[in-house]
Design an enzyme around this catalytic site. Structure first.
Site, PDB file in Angstrom:
ATOM      1  N   LYS A 280     -34.155 -14.151  -0.551  1.00 65.57           N
ATOM      2  CA  LYS A 280     -34.382 -14.824  -1.836  1.00 65.57           C
ATOM      3  C   LYS A 280     -34.283 -16.341  -1.761  1.00 65.57           C
ATOM      4  O   LYS A 280     -33.457 -16.886  -1.048  1.00 65.57           O
ATOM      5  CB  LYS A 280     -33.373 -14.331  -2.878  1.00 65.57           C
ATOM      6  CG  LYS A 280     -33.577 -12.912  -3.330  1.00 65.57           C
ATOM      7  CD  LYS A 280     -34.829 -12.709  -4.195  1.00 65.57           C
ATOM      8  CE  LYS A 280     -34.668 -13.257  -5.588  1.00 65.57           C
ATOM      9  NZ  LYS A 280     -33.853 -12.409  -6.463  1.00 65.57           N
ATOM     10  N   GLU A 287     -34.519 -22.507 -14.049  1.00 58.35           N
ATOM     11  CA  GLU A 287     -33.942 -21.531 -14.978  1.00 58.35           C
ATOM     12  C   GLU A 287     -32.818 -22.155 -15.798  1.00 58.35           C
ATOM     13  O   GLU A 287     -32.690 -21.907 -17.002  1.00 58.35           O
ATOM     14  CB  GLU A 287     -33.424 -20.318 -14.201  1.00 58.35           C
ATOM     15  CG  GLU A 287     -34.551 -19.555 -13.515  1.00 58.35           C
ATOM     16  CD  GLU A 287     -34.015 -18.572 -12.474  1.00 58.35           C
ATOM     17  OE1 GLU A 287     -33.482 -17.541 -12.882  1.00 58.35           O
ATOM     18  OE2 GLU A 287     -34.124 -18.852 -11.275  1.00 58.35           O
TER      19      GLU A 287
END
Ligand code: ARG
Length: 458
Positions: A280, A287
């Site tokens: 990841k 965000e």
């Protein structure tokens, strides 16, 4: 400060409940500047001697130095920044300190301090928005004519360039700057002299005080001046809108960085990994920016709701304006800095973007325009191209590879040259009107923005 009328000390819980010093200490610089200007006007009015003024001024400057050195003994018992500073001044210089509050109330004092604070904060934020715009300019110049699909409804719509896409944000941030400057101009009015609600029988030269503090004018109604928090709500709205723009850019970047889109990557310094999934690379800054925008709206809402039911003039509810204000200022300043820095590390994946943009369906509208040029009314042209798209989907043939016969079966107006519309460079070159993603337009806008940003003033 009010012991004359009271026979009991303030309850401990009320001290805790009512204190604002834990956050309004930030107003100290403006509070001190306001007090010095106020004291100077008292000299002019014959209320203070020069010697008393000197004691007040040097006392306040000493306090300022101690605060900046982190050595000031803030006390919760003294409730707020105004009383902390004034009482320390009197402790240090004696009698002249006790004269300072003549013809003044904390009500006009807090309004003055907050306006001065907002004025400086806006100047600082504008320069940070300029920083963000500079980052946009660098990135838009780097990828001025690199094509990506443009979306409406998050469905591929028409080809655009990354330069054009990023310059859309440039316009948004420029409107933000203009809004903030107007807000700064509107709030730059001195309320000092309004007293608690109805001015004072002791008349100081309000204009002199306003001039010393750099206000462009003085307020004209003491009740309005005390009750008014419009400028805070206005500023919170402006900051919420800056957040909205950052948040939309964040969302674009989040999408671009998914494996599904795969148009871009962010650098390692501005992404995070997963403690569990080794593959990841998460766009946390984007965000967080999107999430913190909710706080900015919340801060605006908090103040609007706190103010809406208040009778004239000052009510203690108004003390609740400061934490949301400070929070929005802090939030947006950091958001602007980090987003500008992150944008520098954005890398376009040219192959993936070109693959996506090469989809001939993105130029279906250009094909309809072709038919218009052959004299077909647009509504009809739209229908013909719709049929061609349906045929292309039904036969799994790319739109630009339908045969002459297939095109002719839909409309005789499709000539052999119809397929020329599918050349991307030509599609951009033909969009010559200002505002469209034509390479010359983009170059002109880049030159315009670099000129603006080079000479940018706050
Ligand atoms: N700390 C107060 C505020 O932020 C200052 C004004 C207090 N005025 C009063 N009448 N208690 O609003």
């Amino acid at each position: 400060m009010w012991k004359g009328r009271f026979s009991q000390p303030t309850a401990d819980l009320l001290l805790r409940y009512g204190e604002s010093i834990s956050y309004d200490w930030r107003l100290y610089r403006h509070d001190i500047a306001g007090s010095i200007a106020h004291a100077r006007a008292q000299v002019k009015a014959g209320l203070l001697t020069e010697a008393e003024f000197d004691a007040i001024e040097s006392g306040l400057k000493g306090i300022l130095a101690d605060i900046e050195a982190g050595e000031f003994p803030w006390s919760q018992e003294l409730e707020d920044v105004h009383m902390n500073i004034e009482s320390e001044l009197t402790r240090r210089i004696g009698a002249p300190g006790a004269k300072l509050h003549t013809a003044r109330s904390r009500n006009d004092q807090v309004a003055t301090d907050t306006r001065l604070y907002c004025r400086d904060a806006i100047t600082q934020i504008v320069s940070k928005i300029r920083g963000m715009q500079k980052a946009l300019l660098r990135k838009a110049s780097q990828y001025a004519n690199d094509m990506i699909p443009g979306y409406t409804h998050l469905q591929r719509a028409q080809p655009v360039t990354l330069g054009h896409h990023l310059l859309a944000y440039m316009e948004m941030f420029d409107r933000d700057i203009s809004r903030l400057r107007q807000c700064r101009d509107r709030l730059n009015i001195s309320p000092l002299g309004s007293g608690a609600i109805a001015g004072s029988t002791i008349c100081l030269d309000r204009k002199q005080i306003a001039d010393e503090l750099g206000f462009r004018d003085i307020s004209q109604n003491s009740m309005d001046a005390i009750a008014d928090r419009d400028y805070i709500m206005e500023m919170l709205f402006d900051l919420a809108l800056v957040g909205t723009h950052l948040s939309r850019l964040s969302e674009d970047m989040i999408l671009w960085c998914t494996s599904e889109f795969g148009f871009a990557t962010l650098d390692d310094a501005h992404t995070t990994g997963s403690s569990l999934m080794p593959q990841k690379k998460n766009p946390d800054i984007c965000e967080l920016t999107r999430g913190k925008t909710g706080r900015l709206y919340g801060n605006l809402t908090a103040v609007m709701v706190a103010v809406k039911g208040l009778p004239m003039t000052y009510n203690r509810d108004l003390q609740e304006d400061k934490e949301p204000l400070f929070d929005s200022i802090d939030t947006i300043e950091l958001a602007l800095d980090i987003n500008a820095e992150m944008l520098d590390g954005l890398v376009l994946n040219r192959e993936r973007a070109m693959e996506a943009v090469a989809d001939p369906l993105l130029l279906a509208t250009d094909l309809a325009d072709y038919l218009v040029r052959q004299g077909i009314p647009f509504r009809q042209a739209h229908e013909c191209v719709g049929k061609a798209v349906a045929l292309s989907v039904a036969t799994s043939t790319p739109l630009n590879q339908l045969t002459d016969e297939q095109f002719a079966s839909i409309s005789p107006a499709f000539g052999p040259d119809a397929r020329e519309v599918f050349h991307l460079d030509r599609a951009f070159a033909m969009r010559t009107n200002p505002g469209a993603p034509n390479p010359d337009n983009t170059a002109r806008r880049l030159a315009y923005w670099s000129q603006i940003l080079e000479h940018a003033e706050d």
